[in-house]
Enzyme design. Structure first.
Site, PDB file in Angstrom:
ATOM      1  N   ARG A  23       0.771  -1.274  -0.050  1.00  0.00           N
ATOM      2  CA  ARG A  23       0.102   0.081   0.050  1.00  0.00           C
ATOM      3  C   ARG A  23       0.819   1.236  -0.164  1.00  0.00           C
ATOM      4  O   ARG A  23       0.577   2.400   0.715  1.00  0.00           O
ATOM      5  CB  ARG A  23      -1.103  -0.010   1.369  1.00  0.00           C
ATOM      6  CG  ARG A  23      -2.014  -1.123   1.363  1.00  0.00           C
ATOM      7  CD  ARG A  23      -2.836  -1.124   0.181  1.00  0.00           C
ATOM      8  NE  ARG A  23      -3.911  -2.380   0.046  1.00  0.00           N
ATOM      9  CZ  ARG A  23      -3.489  -3.482  -0.406  1.00  0.00           C
ATOM     10  NH1 ARG A  23      -2.592  -3.518  -1.203  1.00  0.00           N
ATOM     11  NH2 ARG A  23      -4.379  -4.330  -0.483  1.00  0.00           N
ATOM     12  N   SER A  72     -10.666  -0.617   3.552  1.00  0.00           N
ATOM     13  CA  SER A  72      -9.854  -0.749   4.732  1.00  0.00           C
ATOM     14  C   SER A  72      -9.550   0.098   5.457  1.00  0.00           C
ATOM     15  O   SER A  72      -8.971   1.039   4.883  1.00  0.00           O
ATOM     16  CB  SER A  72      -8.512  -1.647   4.406  1.00  0.00           C
ATOM     17  OG  SER A  72      -8.954  -3.054   4.132  1.00  0.00           O
ATOM     18  N   GLU A  99      -4.895   3.334   6.603  1.00  0.00           N
ATOM     19  CA  GLU A  99      -4.628   3.281   4.958  1.00  0.00           C
ATOM     20  C   GLU A  99      -5.559   4.174   4.317  1.00  0.00           C
ATOM     21  O   GLU A  99      -5.033   4.829   3.202  1.00  0.00           O
ATOM     22  CB  GLU A  99      -5.095   1.908   4.609  1.00  0.00           C
ATOM     23  CG  GLU A  99      -5.108   1.476   3.012  1.00  0.00           C
ATOM     24  CD  GLU A  99      -5.441  -0.004   2.696  1.00  0.00           C
ATOM     25  OE1 GLU A  99      -5.056  -0.868   3.492  1.00  0.00           O
ATOM     26  OE2 GLU A  99      -6.116   0.026   1.624  1.00  0.00           O
TER      27      GLU A  99
END
Ligand SMILES: Cc1cc2nc3c(=O)[nH]c(=O)nc-3n(C[C@H](O)[C@H](O)[C@H](O)COP(=O)(O)OP(=O)(O)OC[C@H]3O[C@@H](n4cnc5c(N)ncnc54)[C@H](O)[C@@H]3O)c2cc1C
Length: 326
Positions: free
Chosen positions: A172, A226, A320
């Site tokens: 990520r 998320s 995130e």
């Protein structure tokens, strides 16, 4: 199409979670020239700017954003041999569908990401075993610093191509998170030609997995995906979880990260609610807007989750999601 700068535009409807106050200035941008004009507008007015894709990973403040929101909508797709070219505004599921239709394999996983190519490259998005870095060959970047420095720099002088090997992809992560002055304009993806029927078969399997995911995740709800990144299962963390008698192995995903959802659920926070924001009872790493949530509700819930997980497991969760206007 001529770019139009709009004023005081509510941003909630441009996000999947349907939260957010107004942007002082807002514009849809469909090509490099419009992008340059938008960036110049911000530079001349000495405004901050923010690039918005599909708004599937952002939380926007209730007070909105006092600068310019650039909504990237360049959504052209071109296929040449085994290379797919896509504008940053292309939705990932559409690119997955188009590449399959022309008998290319490798990008089927993209059907699970409800975001744009630009937002997904920035966050190296991934699902069903694939992630952006597996397919990206190069990224066309617009360096906004060049526009502010050279008053009349043409778009091509501010643009450059970055090879995937220079994109700093990680879990990520990418170089674009560290270079907010760089805007992703488009990208090429290296795929593989296969028999179209086989490609369709693979795609159908992924679509089936997508449907099954609805059982485990609040897909289709007002959410940001998320909320937190997975956690590196370091020796210290594992020792702590062992001492606490927690069956931590169940929470480790295929990339070796301890799932944030597992920790949040184990901390007893599934269903925890502040105002209209709730920890999803289907997947604890998703926060949902039950209808009346404000950004403040979400921030308070995020803080509650982080504090509780820290208290119980000694683990600091990292978001995130991206914040705007806080
Ligand atoms: C139901 C649901 C399921 C999800 N499942 C997954 C999943 O399985 N895997 C996964 O990885 N993610 C998942 N997500 C999160 C999200 O879809 C991805 O992070 C997606 O890549 C974000 O793209 P976006 O266009 O929506 O970006 P946005 O939310 O609009 O923006 C995110 C960030 O990217 C920046 N950005 C956007 N476009 C550009 C650009 N052209 N240049 C530079 N910066 C840019 C923005 O400034 C912002 O900082 C899910 C989200 C939801 C709502």
């Amino acid at each position: 199409m001529v770019m139009r700068i709009q004023e005081d535009i509510s941003l909630a409807s441009y996000t999947v979670i349907k939260i957010g106050g107004p942007a002082r200035y807002f514009c849809d941008v469909t090509d490099a020239n419009e992008l340059e004009a938008a960036v110049r507008f911000a530079a001349e007015k000495e405004l901050l700017f923010f690039v918005l894709g599909a708004g599937s990973n952002v939380l926007i403040s209730d007070n909105g954003f006092p600068g310019l929101v650039i909504h990237l909508r360049n959504d052209a797709i071109k296929i040449e041999g085994e290379t797919a070219y896509a504008g940053a505004g292309v939705m990932m599921p559409r690119l997955a569908m188009v590449t399959v239709q022309v008998g290319l394999t490798g990008f089927e996983w993209g059907t699970g990401i409800p975001g744009t190519v630009g937002g997904s490259i920035r966050g190296n998005a991934g699902c069903f075993g694939g992630e952006v870095r597996d397919n990206v060959e190069s990224v066309m970047v617009f360096d906004t610093k060049k526009v502010t420095r050279l008053a009349q720099a043409p778009a091509e002088r501010a643009s450059f191509k970055l090879q995937a090997t220079s994109c700093g992809f990680g879990y990520r992560e990418s170089i674009f998170k560290k270079r907010p002055e760089w805007i992703i304009v488009d990208a090429t993806f290296k795929l593989k030609k296969i028999n179209p029927a086989t490609a369709q078969n693979i795609f159908r399997k992924i679509q089936k997995k997508s449907k099954e995911r609805v059982e485990e995740q609040p897909i289709g709800e007002k959410t940001m995906g998320s909320t937190f990144k997975g956690v590196t299962a370091s020796d210290d963390i594992i020792a702590f979880l062992r001492r606490a008698n927690i069956a931590w192995q169940k929470g480790v995903n295929r990339r070796g990260f301890l799932s944030a959802g597992f920790l949040i659920e184990y901390a007893g926070l599934k269903g925890c609610r502040i105002g209209g924001a709730e920890v999803s009872s289907r997947h604890a790493n998703f926060i949902i807007n039950t209808g009346t949530a404000t950004a403040s509700d979400v921030v308070e819930l995020v803080t509650r989750i982080k504090d509780t997980v820290k208290d119980k497991f000694g683990i600091s969760l990292e978001e995130e999601i991206q914040y705007l206007g806080f």
